[in-house]
Design a protein around this motif. Structure first.
Motif, PDB file in Angstrom:
ATOM      1  N   LEU A   3       0.824  -1.217   0.000  1.00 25.20           N
ATOM      2  CA  LEU A   3       0.000   0.000   0.000  1.00 25.20           C
ATOM      3  C   LEU A   3       0.856   1.264   0.000  1.00 25.20           C
ATOM      4  CD1 LEU A   3      -2.894  -0.996   2.407  1.00 25.20           C
ATOM      5  CD2 LEU A   3      -2.955  -0.797  -0.076  1.00 25.20           C
ATOM      6  N   THR A   4       1.968   1.230   0.702  1.00 26.91           N
ATOM      7  CA  THR A   4       2.864   2.382   0.687  1.00 26.91           C
ATOM      8  C   THR A   4       3.463   2.575  -0.699  1.00 26.91           C
ATOM      9  OG1 THR A   4       3.377   2.055   3.023  1.00 26.91           O
ATOM     10  CG2 THR A   4       4.891   3.416   1.758  1.00 26.91           C
ATOM     11  N   TRP A   6       2.101   1.638  -3.488  1.00 26.50           N
ATOM     12  CA  TRP A   6       0.998   2.116  -4.323  1.00 26.50           C
ATOM     13  C   TRP A   6       0.797   3.621  -4.124  1.00 26.50           C
ATOM     14  CZ3 TRP A   6      -3.759   4.181  -2.751  1.00 26.50           C
ATOM     15  CH2 TRP A   6      -4.675   4.388  -3.771  1.00 26.50           C
ATOM     16  N   ARG A   7       0.862   4.069  -2.862  1.00 28.29           N
ATOM     17  CA  ARG A   7       0.675   5.490  -2.575  1.00 28.29           C
ATOM     18  C   ARG A   7       1.794   6.328  -3.199  1.00 28.29           C
ATOM     19  NH1 ARG A   7       1.595   9.037   2.270  1.00 28.29           N
ATOM     20  NH2 ARG A   7       0.061  10.683   2.017  1.00 28.29           N
TER      21      ARG A   7
END
Length: 84
Positions: A3-4, A6-7
């Motif tokens: 998720l990091t 992706w961010r």
């Protein structure tokens, strides 16, 4: 970690803004610590290969953050390291 990553890809400007604010920048280290906890649990379960991969990824991430966070949060501020 996914998720990091992706961010960083989707919202790179916001991630850079977060790195300039010490209260938010040092929070990136919690992802490293949490992933290391998962790796240690995997070692306890006998899953050494995935644990080694996680620990290697965390090592790289820790080294990057160890240099980037102080640079952006302290030295990269508009007023400099000694000015509010």
């Amino acid at each position: 970690m996914v998720l990091t990553a992706w961010r960083v890809v989707v919202y790179p400007q916001r991630v850079l803004e977060d790195l300039h604010v010490p209260a938010r920048a040092f929070g990136f280290f919690t992802g490293v610590a949490g992933t290391n906890v998962v790796a240690v649990c995997l070692i306890a379960l006998g899953e050494t290969v995935p644990a080694a991969l996680l620990l290697a990824a965390c090592g790289v991430r820790w080294l990057l953050l160890g240099y980037l966070v102080p640079w952006f949060a302290v030295l990269g501020r508009a007023g400099g390291p000694c000015w509010p």
